[in-house]
Motif scaffolding. Structure first.
Motif, PDB file in Angstrom:
ATOM      1  N   GLU A  50       0.809  -1.225   0.000  1.00  0.00           N
ATOM      2  CA  GLU A  50       0.000   0.000   0.000  1.00  0.00           C
ATOM      3  C   GLU A  50       0.837   1.267   0.000  1.00  0.00           C
ATOM      4  O   GLU A  50       0.365   2.333  -0.377  1.00  0.00           O
ATOM      5  N   GLU A  51       2.095   1.159   0.449  1.00  0.00           N
ATOM      6  CA  GLU A  51       2.989   2.318   0.436  1.00  0.00           C
ATOM      7  C   GLU A  51       3.780   2.426  -0.868  1.00  0.00           C
ATOM      8  O   GLU A  51       4.583   3.335  -1.043  1.00  0.00           O
ATOM      9  N   GLY A  52       3.557   1.492  -1.787  1.00  0.00           N
ATOM     10  CA  GLY A  52       4.268   1.513  -3.065  1.00  0.00           C
ATOM     11  C   GLY A  52       5.601   0.799  -3.039  1.00  0.00           C
ATOM     12  O   GLY A  52       6.365   0.891  -4.009  1.00  0.00           O
ATOM     13  N   ASN A  53       5.896   0.106  -1.962  1.00  0.00           N
ATOM     14  CA  ASN A  53       7.144  -0.646  -1.874  1.00  0.00           C
ATOM     15  C   ASN A  53       6.978  -2.024  -2.531  1.00  0.00           C
ATOM     16  O   ASN A  53       5.910  -2.623  -2.477  1.00  0.00           O
ATOM     17  N   GLU A  54       8.050  -2.504  -3.115  1.00  0.00           N
ATOM     18  CA  GLU A  54       8.001  -3.807  -3.766  1.00  0.00           C
ATOM     19  C   GLU A  54       7.792  -4.924  -2.746  1.00  0.00           C
ATOM     20  O   GLU A  54       8.372  -4.904  -1.665  1.00  0.00           O
ATOM     21  N   LYS A  55       6.979  -5.888  -3.106  1.00  0.00           N
ATOM     22  CA  LYS A  55       6.813  -7.095  -2.304  1.00  0.00           C
ATOM     23  C   LYS A  55       7.890  -8.089  -2.749  1.00  0.00           C
ATOM     24  O   LYS A  55       7.880  -8.544  -3.899  1.00  0.00           O
ATOM     25  N   PRO A  56       8.823  -8.417  -1.873  1.00  0.00           N
ATOM     26  CA  PRO A  56       9.967  -9.228  -2.291  1.00  0.00           C
ATOM     27  C   PRO A  56       9.611 -10.641  -2.733  1.00  0.00           C
ATOM     28  O   PRO A  56      10.378 -11.266  -3.471  1.00  0.00           O
ATOM     29  N   ASP A  57       8.431 -11.133  -2.340  1.00  0.00           N
ATOM     30  CA  ASP A  57       8.085 -12.500  -2.712  1.00  0.00           C
ATOM     31  C   ASP A  57       7.433 -12.610  -4.087  1.00  0.00           C
ATOM     32  O   ASP A  57       7.267 -13.717  -4.611  1.00  0.00           O
ATOM     33  N   PHE A  58       7.070 -11.465  -4.712  1.00  0.00           N
ATOM     34  CA  PHE A  58       6.471 -11.533  -6.043  1.00  0.00           C
ATOM     35  C   PHE A  58       7.551 -11.776  -7.077  1.00  0.00           C
ATOM     36  O   PHE A  58       8.615 -11.152  -7.063  1.00  0.00           O
TER      37      PHE A  58
END
Length: 201
Positions: A50-58
């Protein structure tokens, strides 16, 4: 439109069924009519928090797949609403080929209109390709449209079927306008005959 002949690139595994067009490109990005600039929003709700940070597991956020050109996906890819922004986003990211066991019809047609090759394989073949794609930056596949084959990193080869007319569209890089212009002489001849036989029109 760029021609599609042979593609060698990293394949990203996305073993999710029913990936719809809203997952591919969320509705808030549909305001533009430009085909460029949408790559950063590809799979936005899966790629970012929601903050625009990358999700490392994607998968596309992982180092081995950041420059993937092929997606190996689950059944019924591209279902949902008929938004052409979906193939635009894939292409702008760098994805030129999507492999699945089935595609939604409208998305499938839109791929050919935008220079993306959608390949239909069997469930068994998909499992093999997902295994190949699990190797990170070593997950390199070669897709040969002319010979209709997919070659894996271990040398195994899969043959796929494709409609000959759609195959030719990609090999020659023809969008709808370019296809129409190929008939320019015939169209001009028809218009001349019509003007002579029906000058009142």
């Amino acid at each position: 439109m760029e021609k599609f002949t042979t593609l060698t690139g990293v394949a990203a595994p996305l073993p999710i069924i029913n990936v719809d067009t809203d997952m591919i490109i969320p509705k808030q990005y549909l305001k533009t009519i430009k085909r460029t600039g949408l790559g950063s929003a590809l799979f936005a709700e899966m790629r970012y928090d929601e903050e625009g940070n990358e999700k490392p597991d994607f998968v596309l956020n992982q180092s081995g797949y950041r420059k993937a050109q092929i997606v190996i996906a689950g059944d019924n890819f591209g279902c949902g609403s008929s938004r052409e922004h979906a193939p635009w986003a894939l292409l702008d990211f760098g994805i030129k080929c999507v492999i699945s066991t089935s595609f939604a019809d409208i998305f499938y047609n839109n791929c050919f209109k935008n220079g993306i090759l959608p390949v239909v394989v069997t469930p068994e073949q998909l499992d093999m390709l997902l295994d190949d794609a699990s190797r990170g930056s070593n997950a390199t596949l070669t897709v040969d449209l002319e010979n209709q084959t997919i070659s894996g990193p271990d040398g195994g080869t899969i043959h796929f079927d494709i409609d000959p007319a759609r195959k030719q569209v990609l090999l020659e890089g023809l969008d709808d306008i370019a296809m129409t212009l190929q008939k320019d002489a015939s169209i001009a001849g028809f218009e001349t005959k019509m003007a002579e036989s029906r000058p009142w029109v």
